[in-house]
Write a protein that holds these residues in place. Sequence first.
Motif, PDB file in Angstrom:
ATOM      1  N   MET A  35       7.460  40.572  46.131  1.00  0.00           N
ATOM      2  CA  MET A  35       7.097  41.861  45.541  1.00  0.00           C
ATOM      3  C   MET A  35       7.446  42.975  46.540  1.00  0.00           C
ATOM      4  N   ASN A  36       8.146  44.010  46.064  1.00  0.00           N
ATOM      5  CA  ASN A  36       8.591  45.063  46.969  1.00  0.00           C
ATOM      6  C   ASN A  36       7.562  46.170  47.115  1.00  0.00           C
ATOM      7  N   VAL A  37       7.801  47.031  48.092  1.00  0.00           N
ATOM      8  CA  VAL A  37       6.841  48.074  48.430  1.00  0.00           C
ATOM      9  C   VAL A  37       6.663  49.089  47.298  1.00  0.00           C
ATOM     10  N   PHE A  38       7.723  49.337  46.523  1.00  0.00           N
ATOM     11  CA  PHE A  38       7.616  50.299  45.424  1.00  0.00           C
ATOM     12  C   PHE A  38       6.710  49.776  44.323  1.00  0.00           C
ATOM     13  N   ARG A  39       6.792  48.481  44.047  1.00  0.00           N
ATOM     14  CA  ARG A  39       5.927  47.877  43.026  1.00  0.00           C
ATOM     15  C   ARG A  39       4.468  47.944  43.463  1.00  0.00           C
ATOM     16  N   ILE A  40       4.217  47.623  44.723  1.00  0.00           N
ATOM     17  CA  ILE A  40       2.842  47.667  45.222  1.00  0.00           C
ATOM     18  C   ILE A  40       2.310  49.095  45.210  1.00  0.00           C
ATOM     19  N   ALA A  41       3.136  50.052  45.660  1.00  0.00           N
ATOM     20  CA  ALA A  41       2.716  51.453  45.680  1.00  0.00           C
ATOM     21  C   ALA A  41       2.420  51.951  44.264  1.00  0.00           C
ATOM     22  N   ALA A  42       3.239  51.539  43.295  1.00  0.00           N
ATOM     23  CA  ALA A  42       3.020  51.942  41.906  1.00  0.00           C
ATOM     24  C   ALA A  42       1.712  51.368  41.375  1.00  0.00           C
ATOM     25  N   ASP A  43       1.475  50.094  41.646  1.00  0.00           N
ATOM     26  CA  ASP A  43       0.232  49.461  41.191  1.00  0.00           C
ATOM     27  C   ASP A  43      -0.990  50.116  41.821  1.00  0.00           C
ATOM     28  N   MET A  44      -0.881  50.451  43.106  1.00  0.00           N
ATOM     29  CA  MET A  44      -2.007  51.088  43.784  1.00  0.00           C
ATOM     30  C   MET A  44      -2.258  52.492  43.236  1.00  0.00           C
ATOM     31  N   SER A  45      -1.180  53.188  42.889  1.00  0.00           N
ATOM     32  CA  SER A  45      -1.327  54.518  42.295  1.00  0.00           C
ATOM     33  C   SER A  45      -1.994  54.418  40.930  1.00  0.00           C
ATOM     34  N   HIS A  46      -1.625  53.405  40.175  1.00  0.00           N
ATOM     35  CA  HIS A  46      -2.231  53.171  38.862  1.00  0.00           C
ATOM     36  C   HIS A  46      -3.716  52.845  39.017  1.00  0.00           C
ATOM     37  N   LEU A  47      -4.020  51.982  39.974  1.00  0.00           N
ATOM     38  CA  LEU A  47      -5.417  51.615  40.227  1.00  0.00           C
ATOM     39  C   LEU A  47      -6.213  52.825  40.686  1.00  0.00           C
ATOM     40  N   LEU A  48      -5.612  53.647  41.549  1.00  0.00           N
ATOM     41  CA  LEU A  48      -6.280  54.854  42.033  1.00  0.00           C
ATOM     42  C   LEU A  48      -6.591  55.803  40.877  1.00  0.00           C
ATOM     43  N   ALA A  49      -5.664  55.937  39.940  1.00  0.00           N
ATOM     44  CA  ALA A  49      -5.874  56.818  38.789  1.00  0.00           C
ATOM     45  C   ALA A  49      -7.092  56.372  37.987  1.00  0.00           C
ATOM     46  N   ILE A  50      -7.200  55.082  37.753  1.00  0.00           N
ATOM     47  CA  ILE A  50      -8.325  54.556  36.976  1.00  0.00           C
ATOM     48  C   ILE A  50      -9.647  54.749  37.716  1.00  0.00           C
ATOM     49  N   ILE A  51      -9.626  54.534  39.027  1.00  0.00           N
ATOM     50  CA  ILE A  51     -10.836  54.714  39.837  1.00  0.00           C
ATOM     51  C   ILE A  51     -11.274  56.176  39.833  1.00  0.00           C
ATOM     52  N   ILE A  52     -10.307  57.078  39.993  1.00  0.00           N
ATOM     53  CA  ILE A  52     -10.604  58.516  39.965  1.00  0.00           C
ATOM     54  C   ILE A  52     -11.260  58.899  38.647  1.00  0.00           C
TER      55      ILE A  52
ATOM     56  N   TYR B 235       7.602  53.300  39.670  1.00  0.00           N
ATOM     57  CA  TYR B 235       8.227  52.132  39.054  1.00  0.00           C
ATOM     58  C   TYR B 235       9.721  52.336  38.849  1.00  0.00           C
ATOM     59  N   ILE B 236      10.166  53.581  38.727  1.00  0.00           N
ATOM     60  CA  ILE B 236      11.601  53.840  38.628  1.00  0.00           C
ATOM     61  C   ILE B 236      12.290  53.395  39.908  1.00  0.00           C
ATOM     62  N   PHE B 237      11.676  53.706  41.056  1.00  0.00           N
ATOM     63  CA  PHE B 237      12.231  53.247  42.334  1.00  0.00           C
ATOM     64  C   PHE B 237      12.183  51.723  42.436  1.00  0.00           C
ATOM     65  N   ASN B 238      11.143  51.136  41.870  1.00  0.00           N
ATOM     66  CA  ASN B 238      11.042  49.678  41.841  1.00  0.00           C
ATOM     67  C   ASN B 238      12.203  49.067  41.067  1.00  0.00           C
ATOM     68  N   TRP B 239      12.553  49.670  39.926  1.00  0.00           N
ATOM     69  CA  TRP B 239      13.658  49.137  39.125  1.00  0.00           C
ATOM     70  C   TRP B 239      14.991  49.302  39.837  1.00  0.00           C
ATOM     71  N   ILE B 240      15.164  50.438  40.512  1.00  0.00           N
ATOM     72  CA  ILE B 240      16.404  50.647  41.270  1.00  0.00           C
ATOM     73  C   ILE B 240      16.514  49.603  42.377  1.00  0.00           C
ATOM     74  N   TYR B 241      15.405  49.383  43.071  1.00  0.00           N
ATOM     75  CA  TYR B 241      15.386  48.383  44.150  1.00  0.00           C
ATOM     76  C   TYR B 241      15.723  46.995  43.596  1.00  0.00           C
TER      77      TYR B 241
END
Length: 213
Positions: A1-18, A162-168
């Motif tokens: 799993m690449n860093v962009f995927r993890i960063a995207a998931d964490m951003s999604h999780l952060l949004a829900i927590i907020i 996730y766009i960066f994830n797809w490019i990667y």
Amino acid sequence: MNVFRIAADMSHLLAIIILLLKIWKSRSCSGISARSQILFAVVFTARYLDLFTTYISLYNTFMKITFLVATYATVYLMFFKFRSTYMRESDTFRIELLIIPSVVLAFVINHDYAPFELLWTFSIYLEAVAILPQLFLLQSTGSAEVITAHYLFALGSYRALYIFNWIYRYYTEDYFDPIVVVAGIVQTVLYADFFYLYVTRVVNTRKGLELPI
């Protein structure tokens, strides 16, 4: 799993927590579209039914369960615990206009007609537009609290990352899924105007977001 995927998931999780913290701490769901939350609940339900049939990894299972539980908890808070604060009169976007085309597209453009594949494809199409009731609500009220703006920015960042994830993945794995990419780009474009307003009016002024009407 690449860093962009993890960063995207964490951003999604952060949004829900907020979002959950905003509702719980303020004891109010004012400014939040229940219709968007219902759509997200439908998205996650359709996409994660494979929890009962397929195990990929502990991380994958944890994130799926977290998104499902958190989204349904948000819907519960809005319709039951803090229902008196729900802005029902302003949250009027007709979600059937999003659900029906997503169902049709899932049957017309997909990778396979297997049940789980159709559900997954439907969830991709619906997620791309699920934020529209929320954006419509903000436009109707003309403003958003700072914490609500942070939630939307984190949610939009998740899809942009996730766009960066797809490019990667395209360059490292030769992976390209046109359904996912096109839907993701559409979703990111829907946030574009909000991103501009967020940076110029929330980050720079540290005040609530006032929208041009």
